[in-house]
Scaffold this active site. Structure first.
Site, mmCIF file in Angstrom:
data_model
loop_
_atom_site.group_PDB
_atom_site.id
_atom_site.type_symbol
_atom_site.label_atom_id
_atom_site.label_comp_id
_atom_site.label_asym_id
_atom_site.label_seq_id
_atom_site.Cartn_x
_atom_site.Cartn_y
_atom_site.Cartn_z
ATOM 1 N N GLY A 190 -0.018 2.877 -2.228
ATOM 2 C CA GLY A 190 -0.460 1.550 -2.611
ATOM 3 C C GLY A 190 -1.650 1.094 -1.799
ATOM 4 N N SER A 191 -1.779 -0.204 -1.643
ATOM 5 C CA SER A 191 -2.964 -0.780 -1.017
ATOM 6 C C SER A 191 -2.883 -0.699 0.508
ATOM 7 C CB SER A 191 -3.123 -2.242 -1.439
ATOM 8 O OG SER A 191 -2.094 -3.034 -0.861
ATOM 9 N N GLU A 212 0.064 6.723 1.488
ATOM 10 C CA GLU A 212 -1.025 7.155 0.609
ATOM 11 C C GLU A 212 -1.736 5.897 0.132
ATOM 12 O OE1 GLU A 212 -1.842 10.195 0.344
ATOM 13 O OE2 GLU A 212 -0.073 11.102 1.280
ATOM 14 N N CYS A 246 -6.880 5.459 -7.294
ATOM 15 C CA CYS A 246 -7.171 5.366 -5.859
ATOM 16 C C CYS A 246 -8.254 6.340 -5.424
ATOM 17 C CB CYS A 246 -5.902 5.584 -5.035
ATOM 18 S SG CYS A 246 -5.111 7.183 -5.280
ATOM 19 N N GLU A 336 -11.865 -2.325 -1.741
ATOM 20 C CA GLU A 336 -11.756 -1.279 -2.759
ATOM 21 C C GLU A 336 -11.810 -1.937 -4.128
ATOM 22 O OE1 GLU A 336 -8.816 2.429 -4.047
ATOM 23 O OE2 GLU A 336 -8.138 0.967 -2.557
#
Length: 458
Positions: A190-191, A212, A246, A336
């Site tokens: 995730g973030s 991740e 991502c 991002e």
């Protein structure tokens, strides 16, 4: 279904019984997972379309098919992975032998994001099963259709003392889980902000984590690149899943003298892939929700739109968009992007490009389009990043023989293939000593033995 103390205790007992440790059990459960995905594949495809407007083909290629590949790879190699690794033993420990055994961690919590809600939950699950763990799965509540199908699938095929699904608002549920139970491993995708929060909570119980995350993954193109091929692969990599990937190229760094040709080709490929009206294309996705849509919309005034920029809030649609004249200090370049907006910058020298990349250090991925070996080596050797491609985008994550993971703010730990097995196990050191001889040199009294110590310990 909530995780109760009774269910958690049953999972703990299941793991401690040794039931999950045998090769036969692990392979049976992996095959069961494969059968489950196969049976529920039509429902998963419909759910992914409902959540993200993914076509059946995109759902298979970017989610379901990758899960199949991960399971198949594990089934083929699991026996080999489980074998103890023999290592050498110093002469001073004679008569001994040494080995490393990969030990299952126990009960693992896997927390998935919304952008690839099936793949990023079920691929780590395959690794956790292969490693001999019991697992609690937390799907993303932001992809509710997929979460519901996965819960139904897991309940149909697996006992809850081995694998179970917990639903609800992640901000509340995960915090409650980590306060109530001590997991043996947490695997989160995730973030970056949420990753930091989970790492902080895990630190209270010294629970190991795999994170991740993401970051601003650059895509660098020089004048030696095959511009037509580069444009096709960049367009596909950026706008698949409406840019909500991502490892998507976050921004473009292009050598001055090939900028115009590349951008012209990217625009042509957008039309080729998604027609002149991507809103009508069955292959172009939608933004996950209104909150993300509004965030992306706020980026559009922060640069000059070269093409694209069309948006429809009612349909959560934002067209594939390429922008220039963006300042590095603006939010568009400080966060991002995670959407179908591609800022473009030019550079003159490799050093200048590298300095720009270092402003957003340790991205999850880096892509270099160049047919100059020195240029390829310069960027891959001098920049820190999780993984990447030369003359391609995204596809490094589909090779199970490559580790996938981040660096620094883009994450910690790796998975895929054998690396998934390693992520959910720990190396246990075993030294075995024979009893047919017992050299007295190691025992007191030590007077007169210094020469032996110096001979063996140097």
């Amino acid at each position: 279904m909530p995780l109760t103390a009774t269910t958690f205790a049953a999972m703990h007992n299941c793991f401690c019984s040794g039931a999950t440790r045998t090769l036969a059990f692990r392979k049976k459960q992996l095959q069961l997972l494969k059968n489950a995905v196969k049976q529920f594949e039509p429902l998963l495809q419909r759910a992914l379309h409902a959540d993200l407007r993914k076509s059946p083909e995109e759902a298979y290629a970017t989610e379901i098919g990758l899960v199949y590949a991960e399971i198949t790879h594990a089934l083929q190699h699991l026996g080999e992975w489980m074998q103890p690794e023999k290592v050498s033993t110093p002469l001073m420990l004679f008569p001994s032998s040494s080995k490393i055994v990969r030990d299952p961690l126990g009960i693992s919590l896997i927390i998935a994001p919304w952008n690839y809600p099936a793949q990023l939950l079920l691929s780590p699950l395959a690794g956790a099963i292969a490693a001999g763990n019991c697992v609690v799965l937390k799907p993303s509540e932001l992809a509710p259709h997929t979460a519901a199908v996965i819960e139904q699938m897991i309940q149909t095929f697996f006992s809850e003392e081995h694998i179970m699904v917990v639903q609800g608002d992640g901000a509340l549920v995960v915090r409650q889980l980590l306060k109530a139970y001590r997991f043996d491993h947490i695997f989160f995708t995730g973030s970056i902000p949420v990753g930091k929060s989970i790492a902080s909570m895990a630190a209270e119980t010294l629970t190991p984590v795999t994170l991740e995350l993401g970051g601003k993954s650059p895509c660098i193109v020089d004048e030696t690149a095959n511009i037509a091929v580069a444009a096709a692969r960049i367009t596909w990599g950026k706008f698949t899943n409406a840019g909500q990937t991502c490892v998507a190229p976050d921004y473009l760094l292009v050598k001055n003298d090939c900028r115009d040709a590349l951008l012209q080709q990217i625009q042509q490929h957008v039309h080729r892939f998604y027609t002149a009206d991507p809103a009508a294309s069955p292959d172009y996705g939608r933004i996950i929700n209104r909150r993300r849509f509004d965030k992306l919309l706020s980026y559009l005034p922060q640069g000059n739109i070269l093409f694209g920029g069309q948006a429809n809030a009612a349909d959560l649609y934002i067209a594939p968009t390429v922008m220039d004249q963006v300042r590095h200090t603006q939010p568009l370049m400080q966060e991002e992007i995670f959407g179908p907006l591609l800022p473009v910058f030019t550079y003159r020298t490799n050093e200048e490009a590298a300095d720009l990349v270092r402003q957003h250090s340790n991205p999850l991925s880096l892509y270099v389009f160049s047919n100059n070996r020195k240029t390829q080596d310069y960027f891959t050797e001098n920049l820190g990043f999780g993984g990447g491609c030369i003359n391609n985008t995204l596809v490094h994550l589909s090779n199970p023989n490559l580790p996938f993971g981040g660096l620094g703010c883009s994450g910690t730990g790796q998975y895929h293939g054998k690396y998934s097995f390693d992520a959910f196990t720990r190396p246990k050191a075993i030294l075995q000593t024979a009893t047919w001889i017992d050299p007295p040199v190691k025992y007191p009294p030590y007077a007169g033995k210094m020469k032996w110590f110096k001979r063996f310990l140097r």
